[in-house]
Design an enzyme around this catalytic site. Structure first.
Site, PDB file in Angstrom:
ATOM      1  N   GLU A 171      50.860 -21.635 -26.096  1.00  0.00           N
ATOM      2  CA  GLU A 171      51.954 -22.560 -25.816  1.00  0.00           C
ATOM      3  C   GLU A 171      52.581 -22.265 -24.461  1.00  0.00           C
ATOM      4  O   GLU A 171      53.044 -23.164 -23.764  1.00  0.00           O
ATOM      5  CB  GLU A 171      53.020 -22.487 -26.916  1.00  0.00           C
ATOM      6  CG  GLU A 171      54.057 -23.594 -26.820  1.00  0.00           C
ATOM      7  CD  GLU A 171      54.942 -23.680 -28.050  1.00  0.00           C
ATOM      8  OE1 GLU A 171      56.041 -24.220 -27.926  1.00  0.00           O
ATOM      9  OE2 GLU A 171      54.529 -23.208 -29.129  1.00  0.00           O
TER      10      GLU A 171
ATOM     11  N   HIS B 170      31.645  -8.318 -39.984  1.00  0.00           N
ATOM     12  CA  HIS B 170      30.894  -9.075 -40.988  1.00  0.00           C
ATOM     13  C   HIS B 170      31.151 -10.576 -40.814  1.00  0.00           C
ATOM     14  O   HIS B 170      30.837 -11.360 -41.690  1.00  0.00           O
ATOM     15  CB  HIS B 170      31.301  -8.626 -42.387  1.00  0.00           C
ATOM     16  CG  HIS B 170      31.035  -7.173 -42.629  1.00  0.00           C
ATOM     17  ND1 HIS B 170      29.823  -6.693 -43.068  1.00  0.00           N
ATOM     18  CD2 HIS B 170      31.828  -6.092 -42.446  1.00  0.00           C
ATOM     19  CE1 HIS B 170      29.871  -5.380 -43.165  1.00  0.00           C
ATOM     20  NE2 HIS B 170      31.077  -4.986 -42.802  1.00  0.00           N
TER      21      HIS B 170
ATOM     22  N   LYS C   4      55.049 -34.404 -31.168  1.00  0.00           N
ATOM     23  CA  LYS C   4      56.129 -34.830 -32.055  1.00  0.00           C
ATOM     24  C   LYS C   4      56.379 -36.331 -31.927  1.00  0.00           C
ATOM     25  O   LYS C   4      56.615 -37.026 -32.920  1.00  0.00           O
ATOM     26  CB  LYS C   4      57.404 -34.055 -31.725  1.00  0.00           C
ATOM     27  CG  LYS C   4      57.348 -32.580 -32.091  1.00  0.00           C
ATOM     28  CD  LYS C   4      58.639 -31.872 -31.711  1.00  0.00           C
ATOM     29  CE  LYS C   4      58.595 -30.395 -32.076  1.00  0.00           C
ATOM     30  NZ  LYS C   4      59.832 -29.694 -31.672  1.00  0.00           N
TER      31      LYS C   4
END
Length: 529
Positions: free
Chosen positions: A322, A351, A455
């Site tokens: 950000e 793994h 937004k």
């Protein structure tokens, strides 16, 4: 390089903070011998910009705001005495409030004391507290912590289901600077409904951390919540963990917030030095620049070899991406900067995706986090002379070597333990590294226009939803396609969005929307009962 050459390079480029037992090893980054000297002018400018920021310069011109998260652990550095007092008073208020809760002086509505904590927030208002809570939790925690960190109804139902009757003993902290963040607002309303379902008054269990005069502040005061704590406009969400945002839940959990602040303060002191080799944040920023050619062309893989630091990669995703993911530089030139961050924990990662790291696309550099202390107390031997922790070290060193053999670059941070002091230091290290790197690449690390764009786009979708439901009610039982309904509401180019909204409404009971017709989007028809 030979092993002897690597050893010499390790010693030459090792940055150490003795007071914290911390070291940063960049010897396995392939920068040229003259790289640090060539970067000196840029780094000097970055240091000057950081110094101005700490003295109170406007760092976020979009909102005419200063950026003062460094003052949170050194209040005396704040540019005005009133700010210093606010910071000091807030830390004292956090301690006093937590003490009253722990001692049972502040009681829930229908129980003897608060034993659980529910934090409602999103982004920096949740990621920082989650990192601290998970890293420092122990069997001695005074309160158990849960989170609403999304607007996912099922996720909130799951948390409430886990709390069950313990909701009567749960204190809820709602965190939102503006009070207008919809995800947090939704979480607050869902929590309130959960309390009401058990015959409880939410206001007798609720605390706010928010900006003075915000929507949340006004709501909390009107409803008579237990307490409000400040969230200042000069502290960004992703750098707010040393404010009441992180300190309040941590202290309620029973954690050592003074130790966390002290560790951050010590790291700040170390990372103000202008000698790159003595300043781990500067060295870290320079390595990011080297690895990504100053353009972020390689991803940052975070590999902590400690279960308690599992959430470090998630926390750094927001802090780094950000802050650094920007379309334009400070001159308005399109540069599309950023560094992608992902990670897992060692040796679990061995793994999972180390196979690709070693033999796949070389589009990354790794950061190993090594923790010297295995556990409290002695460890059993799983083999003669060998403990589980010895294996963890072996897997870490083996993975680092395996990557190096294939020309994959890596950085290693070594810390003594996972304590409040160490966690505070790590957070401070990365906060300053991000700021310095942003200066090196000439971008603003302290605004987030892309988040605001997201937004606004979400608000547009919800506006389309309102128009659709109104149109369906007008049409009554008439089944209509997404194409027809998009045209009906004056959004003929938004057919896909219209279809997705209708599909969602039809999938959830109580919304009143029915789907019929074929399985394909073009064949689907929608109507209300």
């Amino acid at each position: 390089m030979t092993e002897r050459e690597l050893w010499e390079r390790y010693q030459r480029y090792l940055s150490v903070v003795p007071s914290l037992g911390f070291s940063l090893d960049v010897s396995r980054m392939g920068f040229a011998a003259d790289f640090l000297e060539r970067m000196r002018p840029r780094l000097e400018e970055a240091f000057s910009q950081m110094e101005a920021l700490e003295k109170g310069a406007i760092a976020n011109p979009d909102e005419n705001r200063r950026v003062g998260h460094y003052w949170l652990r050194a209040p005396e550095l704040a540019p005005e005495p009133a700010l210093s007092k606010d910071i000091t008073d807030t830390v004292a208020a956090v301690h006093a409030f937590a003490r009253d809760v722990h001692e049972g002086k502040l009681k829930p509505q229908k129980a003897a004391r608060f034993t659980h904590l529910l934090l409602v927030g999103i982004g920096g208002s949740a990621l920082g507290p989650q990192l601290v809570a998970d890293a420092l939790t122990s069997r001695d925690d005074t309160m158990q912590v849960s989170f609403f960190d999304n607007t996912d109804p099922d996720g909130m139902d799951r948390v409430l289901g886990q709390l069950g009757s313990k909701l009567a003993e749960t204190l809820t902290v709602v965190i939102s600077k503006s009070g207008g963040t919809k995800e947090t607002r939704n979480g607050m309303l869902e929590a309130e409904r959960g309390y009401q379902a058990q015959g409880l008054d939410f206001s007798k269990h609720a605390v706010a951390v928010t900006g003075a005069g915000s929507e949340l502040d006004q709501h909390a005061k009107k409803q008579g919540w237990l307490r409000m704590f400040p969230m200042w406009d000069w502290v960004g969400g992703r750098t707010s963990v040393m404010s009441a945002v992180g300190l309040l839940p941590a202290r309620l959990q029973g954690l050592d917030i003074d130790g966390m602040l002290a560790g951050a303060r010590e790291m700040d002191v170390a990372t103000r030095q202008r000698d790159a080799l003595k300043n781990p944040a500067a060295l870290l920023a320079l390595m990011w620049f080297h690895a990504g050619d100053g353009r972020g062309v390689k991803d940052m893989v975070i590999l902590p070899y400690k279960d308690r630091l599992l959430l470090m990669s998630r926390y750094l995703q927001q802090l780094v991406m950000e802050s650094l993911g920007k379309e334009k530089d400070l001159d308005g030139k399109v540069v599309n900067q950023g560094i992608a961050v992902y990670g897992n924990k060692g040796s679990t990662d061995q793994h999972a995706y180390v196979q690709q790291l070693r033999e796949g696309v070389p589009n990354f550099f790794a950061t190993f986090i090594e923790v010297l202390k295995d556990r409290d107390g002695e460890s059993m031997e799983v083999e003669a002379g060998t403990t589980s922790g010895d294996y963890l070290l072996g897997f870490f060193l083996g993975t680092r070597r395996a990557l190096y053999e294939k020309g994959r670059e890596s950085i290693t941070l070594t810390v003594p333990d996972v304590s409040a002091r160490t966690v505070g230091a790590l957070i401070a290290l990365y906060e300053r590294a991000v700021g310095l790197y942003a200066s090196l690449v000439h971008i603003n690390a302290y605004h987030q226009p892309g988040v605001e764009a997201g937004k606004k786009a979400a608000t547009r979708v919800l506006d389309i939803q309102k128009k659709l439901t109104a149109r369906l009610k007008e049409a009554k039982a008439e089944a209509r396609s997404a194409e027809q309904l998009a045209a009906d509401i004056g959004q003929p180019d938004e057919v896909e969005t219209v279809f997705k909204v209708l599909q969602h409404l039809a999938a959830n009971p109580g919304r009143g929307v029915q789907r019929s017709g074929g399985a394909s989007p073009a064949e689907a028809r929608f109507h209300v009962k």
